[in-house]
Design a protein around this motif. Structure first.
Motif, PDB file in Angstrom:
ATOM      1  N   ASP A 180       0.801  -1.223   0.000  1.00  0.00           N
ATOM      2  CA  ASP A 180       0.000   0.000   0.000  1.00  0.00           C
ATOM      3  C   ASP A 180       0.831   1.269   0.000  1.00  0.00           C
ATOM      4  O   ASP A 180       0.352   2.328  -0.408  1.00  0.00           O
ATOM      5  CB  ASP A 180      -0.939  -0.011   1.216  1.00  0.00           C
ATOM      6  CG  ASP A 180      -1.917  -1.181   1.163  1.00  0.00           C
ATOM      7  OD1 ASP A 180      -2.715  -1.240   0.213  1.00  0.00           O
ATOM      8  OD2 ASP A 180      -1.855  -2.040   2.062  1.00  0.00           O
TER       9      ASP A 180
ATOM     10  N   LYS B 221      -0.071   8.179   6.352  1.00  0.00           N
ATOM     11  CA  LYS B 221      -0.550   6.815   6.119  1.00  0.00           C
ATOM     12  C   LYS B 221      -0.117   5.844   7.215  1.00  0.00           C
ATOM     13  O   LYS B 221      -0.445   4.662   7.166  1.00  0.00           O
ATOM     14  CB  LYS B 221      -0.043   6.312   4.759  1.00  0.00           C
ATOM     15  CG  LYS B 221      -0.589   7.114   3.583  1.00  0.00           C
ATOM     16  CD  LYS B 221      -0.107   6.543   2.264  1.00  0.00           C
ATOM     17  CE  LYS B 221      -0.685   7.334   1.086  1.00  0.00           C
ATOM     18  NZ  LYS B 221      -0.223   6.796  -0.221  1.00  0.00           N
TER      19      LYS B 221
ATOM     20  N   SER C 268       2.061  -2.254   4.458  1.00  0.00           N
ATOM     21  CA  SER C 268       0.767  -2.809   4.045  1.00  0.00           C
ATOM     22  C   SER C 268      -0.228  -2.712   5.191  1.00  0.00           C
ATOM     23  O   SER C 268       0.140  -2.835   6.366  1.00  0.00           O
ATOM     24  CB  SER C 268       0.929  -4.276   3.628  1.00  0.00           C
ATOM     25  OG  SER C 268      -0.329  -4.865   3.376  1.00  0.00           O
ATOM     26  N   GLU C 269      -1.497  -2.512   4.838  1.00  0.00           N
ATOM     27  CA  GLU C 269      -2.543  -2.527   5.862  1.00  0.00           C
ATOM     28  C   GLU C 269      -2.943  -3.953   6.224  1.00  0.00           C
ATOM     29  O   GLU C 269      -3.682  -4.170   7.183  1.00  0.00           O
ATOM     30  CB  GLU C 269      -3.764  -1.744   5.397  1.00  0.00           C
ATOM     31  CG  GLU C 269      -4.421  -2.252   4.140  1.00  0.00           C
ATOM     32  CD  GLU C 269      -5.617  -1.397   3.756  1.00  0.00           C
ATOM     33  OE1 GLU C 269      -6.378  -1.010   4.672  1.00  0.00           O
ATOM     34  OE2 GLU C 269      -5.778  -1.109   2.573  1.00  0.00           O
TER      35      GLU C 269
END
Length: 235
Positions: A114, A177, A204-205
């Motif tokens: 992401d 983020k 990454s989420e």
């Protein structure tokens, strides 16, 4: 005359001519073995039947292992292809700015992460116009930051690739983020003698995308190519 119904002659001849048709069918063989055990009665121990059951259990385990090995091989091949595609896309640009912007764009999409951030240790800071022009992809940090960040302040020996799960990301790296970064890959970069190290962070989420139990060979290869590409711009 026997009271048992006679098997159809055509079917009987087919079985006699092709016994492998029965032997290769597991359900039919199990039915025949079960019928044989019932015919022998409950007071007879059928050692052959016990051996058959154990062999079937071992065969089931072997088949499960075989499927797992094939699945792992396909997964590894897919991962290799993914890294190769990301490297080819990364090497397309002929100027530094498109090179960095491509990391946050198509390269990140290919790697299915992401957010991608490049951290360079330097005496400069983020207010330098040349750095601000590169947007969110690049940030600078004071010397020693990367070692402390990867080791989590413990000063332990650093590996080239560190995979870990997070409660949330570091705002100094991921900016706004950071709150939804749940796992990351930290690729430590060596730019050669006399140069400070760098860090390529893949966030990454998904908390399970990067975990400490995963292999790091492919990401180490990616980091090696990235290092060599960066040396062109730093020379």
């Amino acid at each position: 005359m026997s009271s048992n119904p006679r098997i159809d002659d055509s079917l009987r001849e087919e079985i006699i001519s092709r016994p492998d048709m029965i032997l290769d069918d597991r359900d039919l063989m199990q039915a025949l073995i079960a019928a044989n055990e019932r015919a022998m009665g409950g007071n007879i121990v059928d050692l052959r039947g016990i051996a058959m059951e154990r062999l079937e259990t071992r065969l089931d385990r072997l088949e499960d292992t075989h499927r797992s090995v094939i699945a792992a091989a396909y997964e590894n091949l897919a991962g290799t292809n993914q890294i190769h595609r990301a490297i080819l896309r990364m090497l397309d640009p002929v100027a530094f700015e498109p090179f960095l912007h491509g990391l946050a764009g198509e390269v990140a999409e290919i790697l299915r992460v992401d957010v991608v951030r490049l951290v360079l240790e330097s005496a400069q800071n983020d207010s330098d116009p040349a750095i601000r022009r590169l947007g969110e992809v690049l940030s600078v940090a004071e010397p020693g930051f990367i070692s402390d960040y990867i080791s989590d302040g413990r000063g332990s020996p650093l590996r080239q690739v560190t995979l870990r799960q997070l409660g949330e990301g570091d705002t100094g790296i991921y900016g706004d983020k950071a709150a939804w970064v749940r796992s990351e890959a930290c690729l430590k970069l060596d730019f050669g003698p006399g140069r400070l190290p760098g860090l390529l962070a893949l966030g990454s989420e998904d908390p399970h995308l990067f975990t400490a139990q995963q292999g790091t060979d492919l990401l180490a290869f990616f980091a090696g190519v990235f290092e060599r590409a960066m040396r062109r711009w730093l020379s």
